[in-house]
Design a protein around this motif. Structure first.
Motif, PDB file in Angstrom:
ATOM      1  N   VAL A 156       4.082   0.542 -16.283  1.00 32.49           N
ATOM      2  CA  VAL A 156       4.154   1.750 -15.458  1.00 32.49           C
ATOM      3  C   VAL A 156       3.003   1.790 -14.458  1.00 32.49           C
ATOM      4  CG1 VAL A 156       4.020   4.281 -15.487  1.00 32.49           C
ATOM      5  CG2 VAL A 156       5.377   3.086 -17.211  1.00 32.49           C
ATOM      6  N   ARG A 157       1.813   1.514 -14.922  1.00 33.31           N
ATOM      7  CA  ARG A 157       0.651   1.544 -14.029  1.00 33.31           C
ATOM      8  C   ARG A 157       0.757   0.476 -12.951  1.00 33.31           C
ATOM      9  NH1 ARG A 157      -3.778   4.466 -16.042  1.00 33.31           N
ATOM     10  NH2 ARG A 157      -5.192   3.168 -14.814  1.00 33.31           N
ATOM     11  N   LEU A 158       1.280  -0.697 -13.320  1.00 31.24           N
ATOM     12  CA  LEU A 158       1.429  -1.783 -12.352  1.00 31.24           C
ATOM     13  C   LEU A 158       2.425  -1.407 -11.265  1.00 31.24           C
ATOM     14  CD1 LEU A 158       0.970  -4.736 -11.430  1.00 31.24           C
ATOM     15  CD2 LEU A 158       2.813  -5.393 -13.013  1.00 31.24           C
ATOM     16  N   VAL A 159       3.606  -0.933 -11.660  1.00 30.31           N
ATOM     17  CA  VAL A 159       4.642  -0.573 -10.684  1.00 30.31           C
ATOM     18  C   VAL A 159       4.186   0.608  -9.844  1.00 30.31           C
ATOM     19  CG1 VAL A 159       7.015   0.247 -10.411  1.00 30.31           C
ATOM     20  CG2 VAL A 159       6.483  -1.498 -12.121  1.00 30.31           C
ATOM     21  N   ARG A 160       3.559   1.578 -10.459  1.00 27.81           N
ATOM     22  CA  ARG A 160       3.068   2.752  -9.721  1.00 27.81           C
ATOM     23  C   ARG A 160       2.083   2.345  -8.635  1.00 27.81           C
ATOM     24  NH1 ARG A 160      -1.688   5.607 -10.277  1.00 27.81           N
ATOM     25  NH2 ARG A 160      -1.659   7.783  -9.509  1.00 27.81           N
ATOM     26  N   SER A 161       1.182   1.415  -8.950  1.00 31.71           N
ATOM     27  CA  SER A 161       0.202   0.986  -7.946  1.00 31.71           C
ATOM     28  C   SER A 161       0.884   0.314  -6.764  1.00 31.71           C
ATOM     29  CB  SER A 161      -0.809   0.033  -8.587  1.00 31.71           C
ATOM     30  OG  SER A 161      -0.195  -1.164  -9.011  1.00 31.71           O
ATOM     31  N   VAL A 162       1.936  -0.467  -7.041  1.00 31.53           N
ATOM     32  CA  VAL A 162       2.674  -1.113  -5.951  1.00 31.53           C
ATOM     33  C   VAL A 162       3.398  -0.068  -5.104  1.00 31.53           C
ATOM     34  CG1 VAL A 162       4.524  -2.724  -5.383  1.00 31.53           C
ATOM     35  CG2 VAL A 162       2.945  -3.255  -7.243  1.00 31.53           C
ATOM     36  N   VAL A 163       4.006   0.919  -5.761  1.00 35.58           N
ATOM     37  CA  VAL A 163       4.742   1.964  -5.029  1.00 35.58           C
ATOM     38  C   VAL A 163       3.792   2.764  -4.145  1.00 35.58           C
ATOM     39  CG1 VAL A 163       6.101   4.065  -5.265  1.00 35.58           C
ATOM     40  CG2 VAL A 163       6.523   2.141  -6.794  1.00 35.58           C
ATOM     41  N   LEU A 164       2.620   3.108  -4.666  1.00 31.28           N
ATOM     42  CA  LEU A 164       1.665   3.897  -3.884  1.00 31.28           C
ATOM     43  C   LEU A 164       1.197   3.157  -2.641  1.00 31.28           C
ATOM     44  CD1 LEU A 164      -0.554   5.516  -6.682  1.00 31.28           C
ATOM     45  CD2 LEU A 164       1.278   6.572  -5.344  1.00 31.28           C
ATOM     46  N   SER A 165       1.101   1.837  -2.728  1.00 29.64           N
ATOM     47  CA  SER A 165       0.661   1.064  -1.565  1.00 29.64           C
ATOM     48  C   SER A 165       1.793   0.813  -0.573  1.00 29.64           C
ATOM     49  CB  SER A 165       0.054  -0.267  -2.015  1.00 29.64           C
ATOM     50  OG  SER A 165       1.015  -1.058  -2.693  1.00 29.64           O
ATOM     51  N   VAL A 166       3.001   0.631  -1.089  1.00 25.18           N
ATOM     52  CA  VAL A 166       4.128   0.283  -0.220  1.00 25.18           C
ATOM     53  C   VAL A 166       4.707   1.515   0.470  1.00 25.18           C
ATOM     54  CG1 VAL A 166       6.473  -0.665  -0.195  1.00 25.18           C
ATOM     55  CG2 VAL A 166       4.697  -1.780  -1.541  1.00 25.18           C
ATOM     56  N   ARG A 167       4.657   2.676  -0.177  1.00 26.37           N
ATOM     57  CA  ARG A 167       5.310   3.849   0.406  1.00 26.37           C
ATOM     58  C   ARG A 167       4.654   4.319   1.702  1.00 26.37           C
ATOM     59  NH1 ARG A 167       3.715   8.845  -3.710  1.00 26.37           N
ATOM     60  NH2 ARG A 167       1.574   9.156  -2.967  1.00 26.37           N
ATOM     61  N   GLU A 168       3.445   3.838   1.994  1.00 25.90           N
ATOM     62  CA  GLU A 168       2.775   4.193   3.243  1.00 25.90           C
ATOM     63  C   GLU A 168       3.075   3.213   4.367  1.00 25.90           C
ATOM     64  OE1 GLU A 168       1.327   6.994   3.297  1.00 25.90           O
ATOM     65  OE2 GLU A 168       1.370   7.349   1.129  1.00 25.90           O
ATOM     66  N   GLU A 169       3.851   2.162   4.064  1.00 25.63           N
ATOM     67  CA  GLU A 169       4.177   1.176   5.095  1.00 25.63           C
ATOM     68  C   GLU A 169       5.121   1.788   6.136  1.00 25.63           C
ATOM     69  OE1 GLU A 169       2.995  -1.865   5.479  1.00 25.63           O
ATOM     70  OE2 GLU A 169       1.703  -1.701   3.702  1.00 25.63           O
ATOM     71  N   PRO A 170       5.003   1.340   7.395  1.00 23.17           N
ATOM     72  CA  PRO A 170       5.842   1.913   8.460  1.00 23.17           C
ATOM     73  C   PRO A 170       7.333   1.780   8.215  1.00 23.17           C
ATOM     74  CG  PRO A 170       4.029   0.648   9.393  1.00 23.17           C
ATOM     75  CD  PRO A 170       4.003   0.394   7.924  1.00 23.17           C
ATOM     76  N   TYR A 171       7.797   0.659   7.644  1.00 27.64           N
ATOM     77  CA  TYR A 171       9.237   0.493   7.469  1.00 27.64           C
ATOM     78  C   TYR A 171       9.778   1.453   6.405  1.00 27.64           C
ATOM     79  CZ  TYR A 171       7.951  -2.457   3.434  1.00 27.64           C
ATOM     80  OH  TYR A 171       7.423  -2.942   2.259  1.00 27.64           O
ATOM     81  N   VAL A 172       8.954   1.813   5.424  1.00 23.98           N
ATOM     82  CA  VAL A 172       9.387   2.800   4.428  1.00 23.98           C
ATOM     83  C   VAL A 172       9.456   4.192   5.058  1.00 23.98           C
ATOM     84  CG1 VAL A 172       8.795   3.926   2.246  1.00 23.98           C
ATOM     85  CG2 VAL A 172       8.478   1.456   2.505  1.00 23.98           C
ATOM     86  N   GLU A 173       8.430   4.543   5.842  1.00 27.27           N
ATOM     87  CA  GLU A 173       8.434   5.841   6.511  1.00 27.27           C
ATOM     88  C   GLU A 173       9.578   5.933   7.519  1.00 27.27           C
ATOM     89  OE1 GLU A 173       4.591   6.283   8.218  1.00 27.27           O
ATOM     90  OE2 GLU A 173       3.612   6.718   6.291  1.00 27.27           O
ATOM     91  N   ALA A 174       9.870   4.808   8.175  1.00 26.34           N
ATOM     92  CA  ALA A 174      10.981   4.806   9.130  1.00 26.34           C
ATOM     93  C   ALA A 174      12.310   5.027   8.426  1.00 26.34           C
ATOM     94  CB  ALA A 174      10.990   3.489   9.896  1.00 26.34           C
ATOM     95  N   ALA A 175      12.504   4.383   7.274  1.00 23.59           N
ATOM     96  CA  ALA A 175      13.749   4.545   6.524  1.00 23.59           C
ATOM     97  C   ALA A 175      13.921   5.989   6.063  1.00 23.59           C
ATOM     98  CB  ALA A 175      13.768   3.595   5.333  1.00 23.59           C
ATOM     99  N   LEU A 176      12.831   6.589   5.589  1.00 23.81           N
ATOM    100  CA  LEU A 176      12.895   7.982   5.165  1.00 23.81           C
ATOM    101  C   LEU A 176      13.159   8.902   6.357  1.00 23.81           C
ATOM    102  CD1 LEU A 176       9.933   8.076   2.607  1.00 23.81           C
ATOM    103  CD2 LEU A 176      12.387   8.142   2.085  1.00 23.81           C
ATOM    104  N   GLY A 177      12.550   8.570   7.513  1.00 21.41           N
ATOM    105  CA  GLY A 177      12.750   9.374   8.705  1.00 21.41           C
ATOM    106  C   GLY A 177      14.170   9.317   9.222  1.00 21.41           C
ATOM    107  N   LEU A 178      14.871   8.215   8.956  1.00 23.40           N
ATOM    108  CA  LEU A 178      16.262   8.082   9.386  1.00 23.40           C
ATOM    109  C   LEU A 178      17.230   8.759   8.422  1.00 23.40           C
ATOM    110  CD1 LEU A 178      16.250   4.365  10.596  1.00 23.40           C
ATOM    111  CD2 LEU A 178      16.374   6.425  12.019  1.00 23.40           C
ATOM    112  N   GLY A 179      16.694   9.342   7.381  1.00 32.38           N
ATOM    113  CA  GLY A 179      17.550  10.073   6.449  1.00 32.38           C
ATOM    114  C   GLY A 179      18.081   9.254   5.291  1.00 32.38           C
ATOM    115  N   VAL A 180      17.542   8.052   5.080  1.00 36.69           N
ATOM    116  CA  VAL A 180      17.980   7.236   3.940  1.00 36.69           C
ATOM    117  C   VAL A 180      17.510   7.921   2.649  1.00 36.69           C
ATOM    118  CG1 VAL A 180      17.826   4.986   2.830  1.00 36.69           C
ATOM    119  CG2 VAL A 180      17.841   5.147   5.335  1.00 36.69           C
TER     120      VAL A 180
END
Length: 282
Positions: A156-180
């Protein structure tokens, strides 16, 4: 038609530690699968008049205190121990990945789940496993749960750390901004980034599960004594070690070699899949 491999796959397959660990693990798995064909003795049949017989041409690993063939018991014990390690690995990684994704994506769940995980990690894993097996009884399901449960917080701690770092990436924010939908973003864009670290972590969980099962069997709280496992063989032979060292030597050797080879495989995968270590080598 040639099979095209990615640069990462070629680098992993060219690693000597990976190949060495994988080869030894494959031999152990093959020996366990072919156990019924490699020996003509039933691992549970007792022959008291052949008790504590030294290794010879008939009994390659000798016999135990009840006259059972140790070669057959060690190979059949590998079936139980290796299968248990695989199931524990799948359970711990599967549950830990789901909880880690939820914790990294939702702040409220993050606060609750991580406090629970911290509480579980505060208890020594062996002590927790012994307590759970003693509480629920010795069976395959209870042993799997008892061994997998302490490993879930690490995943859990390992996956959480990866999610916290990746969710700030531009392509993730772009996907969320497009309504995915958020769950689709997690599966399509975040989860693939967890594959490499989870692969390495899975090897360590696999090795740890085999070792913990042996400890539980040695302490007498694992599988029932009639089930041939490496831990049970060690537990049964410890009282005869000075008189008949082969009663624990071969089972202990198979256990040590298997755990060592899986750890070598995990270290090799870590060296090849970790971008920081790959950057240092280049």
């Amino acid at each position: 038609m040639s099979l095209a491999l990615s640069p990462t796959a070629r680098r992993v397959l060219a690693s000597r530690p990976v190949l060495l660990g994988l080869a030894i693990v494959a031999l152990m798995v093959l020996a366990a699968i072919l156990a019924p064909y490699l020996t003509s003795f039933d691992p549970t049949i007792m022959k008291p008049r052949f008790r504590l017989k030294a290794p010879d041409a008939t009994y390659w690993f000798g016999t135990d205190a009840l006259g059972r063939d140790l070669f057959s018991r060690v190979l059949h014990g590998g079936q139980v121990s290796l299968f248990l390690g695989l199931v524990v690995c799948v359970v711990a990684v599967g549950i830990g990945t789901v909880l880690g994704l939820l914790a990294g994506a939702t702040r409220l769940l993050d606060a609750v789940l991580m406090r629970i995980m911290d509480g579980i990690m505060a208890i020594p894993s062996i002590l927790l496993a012994v307590a759970m097996v003693s509480l629920f009884g010795a069976s395959f399901v209870s042993v799997v749960i008892a061994i997998a449960f302490p490993d879930i917080p690490r995943v859990v701690r390992l996956v959480r750390s990866v999610v916290l770092s990746v969710r700030e990436e531009p392509y993730v924010e772009a996907a969320l901004g497009l309504g995915v939908p958020r769950w689709l973003v997690l599966l399509r864009h975040v989860l693939p980034n967890c594959v490499a670290p989870l692969t390495v972590q899975a090897t360590y969980i696999f090795a740890s599960a085999i070792l913990v099962e042996a400890v539980l069997g040695f302490l007498g709280v694992g599988y029932p004594p009639d089930v041939p496992t490496w831990g049970n063989i060690l537990a049964e032979g410890r009282n005869y070690f000075q008189q008949a060292p082969w009663t624990i030597f071969f089972a202990g050797g198979f256990l040590a070699v298997t755990v060592l080879s899986v750890n070598i495989l995990g270290d090799g995968l870590r060296d090849q899949l970790d971008p920081k270590l790959a950057g240092r080598r280049s």
